[in-house]
Motif scaffolding. Structure first.
Motif, short mmCIF file in Angstrom:
data_model
loop_
_atom_site.label_atom_id
_atom_site.label_comp_id
_atom_site.label_asym_id
_atom_site.label_seq_id
_atom_site.Cartn_x
_atom_site.Cartn_y
_atom_site.Cartn_z
N LEU A 32 38.81 41.43 -1.13
CA LEU A 32 39.89 41.19 -0.18
C LEU A 32 40.96 40.29 -0.78
CD1 LEU A 32 41.09 41.35 2.70
CD2 LEU A 32 39.67 39.38 3.28
N LEU A 33 40.55 39.19 -1.40
CA LEU A 33 41.50 38.23 -1.95
C LEU A 33 42.27 38.81 -3.13
CD1 LEU A 33 39.30 35.02 -1.77
CD2 LEU A 33 41.35 35.49 -0.41
N ALA A 34 41.57 39.53 -4.02
CA ALA A 34 42.23 40.11 -5.18
C ALA A 34 43.24 41.16 -4.75
CB ALA A 34 41.21 40.70 -6.13
N ARG A 35 42.90 41.94 -3.72
CA ARG A 35 43.83 42.96 -3.24
C ARG A 35 45.03 42.33 -2.53
NH1 ARG A 35 39.96 48.04 -1.40
NH2 ARG A 35 40.33 49.24 -3.32
N GLN A 36 44.84 41.19 -1.92
CA GLN A 36 45.97 40.48 -1.32
C GLN A 36 46.93 39.98 -2.40
OE1 GLN A 36 44.12 37.40 1.01
NE2 GLN A 36 43.96 38.66 2.85
N ALA A 37 46.38 39.59 -3.54
CA ALA A 37 47.20 39.04 -4.61
C ALA A 37 48.01 40.11 -5.35
CB ALA A 37 46.32 38.29 -5.60
N LEU A 38 47.44 41.28 -5.53
CA LEU A 38 48.05 42.31 -6.38
C LEU A 38 49.52 42.60 -6.07
CD1 LEU A 38 45.42 45.12 -7.12
CD2 LEU A 38 46.88 43.93 -8.76
N PRO A 39 49.87 42.95 -4.83
CA PRO A 39 51.27 43.31 -4.57
C PRO A 39 52.25 42.15 -4.69
CG PRO A 39 50.03 43.21 -2.51
CD PRO A 39 49.04 43.08 -3.62
#
Length: 205
Positions: free
Chosen positions: A89-96
């Motif tokens: 969840l956190l890594a996907r929040q960071a990507l964009p």
């Protein structure tokens, strides 16, 4: 440089003066570095406090990049602690939030965490799609450390679903990128590549 104690000592020297920094982006970057130094020395609870403070900062417009980096650091710790769902969840929040050229190294780091979290969750097909997208994006970069993270994702994915030869080839490519990157931390990551497979642990040197 794999000298975590020295990193923490350098952080300690400036921590008491952080409130004198007038530029909020510089202060947030320092807080991120402080959290990384604490985590590298095993002081995970303190690292999380530092990151939570940054994420919930009172600054009216916290820097988007620094918030993304804080989430990546938390995702890294969560994955190490066995909480792959939160890490994902956190890594996907960071990507964009890491879309400009200057952020591509950290974007690669976040994408590798996404792939690894999906592996831990046994979502192999989804991890394969993310690996393909990651590899396609990384191919346009001239940064060796970006290529390294993409090659690590490929190696770990191939070890799960393809032949040993394919996984070894990807691993060897990762080692070359790690050498080109020239950063001790990157070399360590390539050498300690963990592959979740039924193949014995001696599969990789």
């Amino acid at each position: 440089l794999l000298r975590p104690l020295e990193a923490l000592q350098a952080s300690d020297a400036g921590w008491a003066e952080r409130n004198r920094i007038s530029d909020p982006q510089v202060r947030e970057a320092f807080e991120n570095g402080r959290a990384d130094a604490l985590a590298a020395n095993g002081r995970l609870d303190e690292a999380r406090v530092a990151l939570d403070g940054l994420i919930h900062s009172a600054d009216p417009q916290p820097d988007t990049t620094q918030l993304a980096l804080a989430r990546i650091s938390e995702a890294d710790m969560d994955l190490d602690a066995g909480d792959a769902a939160t890490a994902l969840l956190l890594a996907r929040q960071a990507l964009p939030k890491l879309s400009i050229a200057e952020d591509e190294r950290e974007r690669a780091r976040a994408w590798l965490l996404v792939v690894r979290a999906l592996h831990r969750l046994d979502r192999v097909d989804e991890a394969a799609r993310e690996t393909d997208a990651f590899t396609t994006w990384a191919a346009a970069s001239s940064t060796p450390c970006v290529a390294l993270d993409a090659a690590l994702a490929q190696a770990e994915q191939r070890a799960l679903g393809e032949s040993q030869d394919a996984a070894v080839a990807a691993y060897e490519q990762a080692m070359q990128h790690a050498t080109d990157c020239g950063v001790p931390l990157a070399l360590r990551d390539a050498h300690t590549l963990e592959v979740r497979t039924e193949t014995p642990a001696a599969f990789f040197p």
